[in-house]
Design a protein around this motif. Structure first.
Motif, PDB file in Angstrom:
ATOM      1  N   LEU A  30       0.839  -1.194   0.000  1.00  0.00           N
ATOM      2  CA  LEU A  30       0.000   0.000   0.000  1.00  0.00           C
ATOM      3  C   LEU A  30       0.877   1.249   0.000  1.00  0.00           C
ATOM      4  N   PRO A  31       0.832   2.035  -1.051  1.00  0.00           N
ATOM      5  CA  PRO A  31       1.650   3.251  -1.082  1.00  0.00           C
ATOM      6  C   PRO A  31       1.241   4.208   0.026  1.00  0.00           C
ATOM      7  N   GLY A  32       2.225   4.869   0.618  1.00  0.00           N
ATOM      8  CA  GLY A  32       1.944   5.869   1.629  1.00  0.00           C
ATOM      9  C   GLY A  32       1.432   7.150   1.004  1.00  0.00           C
ATOM     10  N   PRO A  33       1.075   8.126   1.827  1.00  0.00           N
ATOM     11  CA  PRO A  33       0.590   9.408   1.305  1.00  0.00           C
ATOM     12  C   PRO A  33       1.602  10.009   0.335  1.00  0.00           C
ATOM     13  N   ALA A  34       1.114  10.487  -0.815  1.00  0.00           N
ATOM     14  CA  ALA A  34       2.015  10.989  -1.855  1.00  0.00           C
ATOM     15  C   ALA A  34       2.154  12.502  -1.844  1.00  0.00           C
ATOM     16  N   TRP A  35       1.080  13.215  -1.523  1.00  0.00           N
ATOM     17  CA  TRP A  35       1.156  14.681  -1.546  1.00  0.00           C
ATOM     18  C   TRP A  35       1.749  15.194  -0.240  1.00  0.00           C
ATOM     19  N   SER A  36       2.796  15.974  -0.338  1.00  0.00           N
ATOM     20  CA  SER A  36       3.490  16.457   0.854  1.00  0.00           C
ATOM     21  C   SER A  36       2.615  17.350   1.728  1.00  0.00           C
ATOM     22  N   GLY A  37       1.626  18.000   1.150  1.00  0.00           N
ATOM     23  CA  GLY A  37       0.752  18.867   1.932  1.00  0.00           C
ATOM     24  C   GLY A  37      -0.054  18.134   2.981  1.00  0.00           C
ATOM     25  N   LEU A  38      -0.191  16.827   2.847  1.00  0.00           N
ATOM     26  CA  LEU A  38      -0.962  16.051   3.821  1.00  0.00           C
ATOM     27  C   LEU A  38      -0.295  16.032   5.186  1.00  0.00           C
ATOM     28  N   TRP A  39       1.012  16.247   5.237  1.00  0.00           N
ATOM     29  CA  TRP A  39       1.687  16.325   6.541  1.00  0.00           C
ATOM     30  C   TRP A  39       2.357  17.684   6.782  1.00  0.00           C
ATOM     31  N   GLU A  40       2.399  18.539   5.764  1.00  0.00           N
ATOM     32  CA  GLU A  40       3.062  19.833   5.928  1.00  0.00           C
ATOM     33  C   GLU A  40       2.097  20.991   6.173  1.00  0.00           C
ATOM     34  N   GLU A  63      -3.674   8.226  -0.298  1.00  0.00           N
ATOM     35  CA  GLU A  63      -4.589   8.220  -1.429  1.00  0.00           C
ATOM     36  C   GLU A  63      -5.021   6.815  -1.860  1.00  0.00           C
ATOM     37  N   ALA A  64      -4.195   5.803  -1.586  1.00  0.00           N
ATOM     38  CA  ALA A  64      -4.465   4.454  -2.105  1.00  0.00           C
ATOM     39  C   ALA A  64      -5.784   3.882  -1.599  1.00  0.00           C
ATOM     40  N   LEU A  65      -6.096   4.067  -0.317  1.00  0.00           N
ATOM     41  CA  LEU A  65      -7.337   3.509   0.221  1.00  0.00           C
ATOM     42  C   LEU A  65      -8.561   4.198  -0.375  1.00  0.00           C
ATOM     43  N   ALA A  66      -8.437   5.483  -0.697  1.00  0.00           N
ATOM     44  CA  ALA A  66      -9.535   6.180  -1.369  1.00  0.00           C
ATOM     45  C   ALA A  66      -9.741   5.609  -2.770  1.00  0.00           C
TER      46      ALA A  66
END
Length: 283
Positions: A30-40, A63-66
């Motif tokens: 499962l890929p982790g969150p790709a957009w940096s804004g999700l943690w920044e 994003e993968a689970l969505a």
């Protein structure tokens, strides 16, 4: 380098009278969150801009689970959809702004055991339902009397489906089951089958044209744990593979552009494109 699209590859088997399509994904798949804004960036309070409330995406559930949820929704298009959010029945009713006492209650719910590392052993089948009973504040009489019932919710939109997923996603693992009926007149039959005294069998419920989908997810993956996307039908279908290919291409496009996303508005536009079914995607 890990394959970022592996989480969209189904295995097909025919067992227990049904065609079964399963994706098993462990932490590496499962890929982790790709957009940096999700943690920044700080998430806005507006639910239409907040990425968790709008899409069920944050810096843990990326994003993968969505995408899994979007695939399930696209697969069941054109059918009457009914969902069971495991355990968090009353919270799900609240998320849909539904009076809990109007929800269709059922005695059985489906279970895929995320702690099992193999598809066959993970697929438990129907088990006695149970619902969350609050410890504090003290549960009211209605909660106590209906603790052994799940809720069967009719769904009108993908946003409803996402809201149900949000209702169950707060624990280390969650499960959301979707029944899609080709004949809406069979809704009563579905409810009755899930309310019978004896354990039901899915092959006795699904008719030609019906689709069953189960999303069993480990949000905090431990050793040996896996997430499962399970699809079952009475007849073989090529649509599962076609949609997996479509969302693989969409995910690849999203990864190619994610580094250019700066704002939540740009993020939502990219996610809307990522989650769009084949007939509405912009490319």
């Amino acid at each position: 380098m890990a394959d970022p699209e592996r989480f969209l590859r189904f295995e097909h088997q025919h067992r227990d009278g049904l065609h079964t399509y399963v994706i098993r994904a462990d932490e590496a798949d499962l890929p982790g969150p790709a957009w940096s804004g999700l943690w920044e960036q700080n998430y806005p309070e507006d639910p239409d801009i907040n990425p968790w409330q709008r899409h069920g995406i944050n810096n843990n559930d990326g994003e993968a689970l969505a995408v899994w949820r979007a695939l399930a929704w696209a697969l069941t298009a054109g059918r009457s959809r009914f969902a069971i959010p495991t355990y968090y029945r009353d919270q799900a009713a609240q998320c849909l702004s539904v009076d809990r006492q109007t929800v269709q209650l059922v005695r059985w719910e489906y279970e895929v055991d995320v702690e099992q590392p193999e598809c066959l052993s993970a697929d438990v089948g129907f088990v006695p339902a149970r619902a969350c009973v609050s410890l504090w504040p003290a549960p009211d009489l209605w909660e106590r009397r209906h603790a052994e019932f799940a809720g069967l919710f009719g769904l009108d939109s993908f946003r409803d489906f996402t809201n149900l997923d949000l209702a169950v996603a707060g624990d280390a693992s969650s499960e959301l089951t979707l029944f899609a009926l080709s004949d809406p007149a069979r809704a009563g039959f579905l409810a009755a089958s899930l309310n019978q005294a004896d354990r039901p069998y899915l092959a006795d419920i699904l008719q030609p044209g019906d689709i069953f989908v189960d999303l069993a997810v480990m949000h905090d993956l431990g050793i040996g744990a896996s997430s499962y996307l399970t699809v079952k039908t009475s007849e073989a279908t090529e649509k599962v593979g076609h949609l997996a290919d479509h969302f693989s291409r969409s995910f690849r496009r999203y990864l190619d552009r994610v580094g250019q996303i700066r704002t939540f508005e740009e993020f939502h536009a990219a996610i809307d494109d990522l989650l769009a079914p084949p007939d509405t995607c912009s490319r």
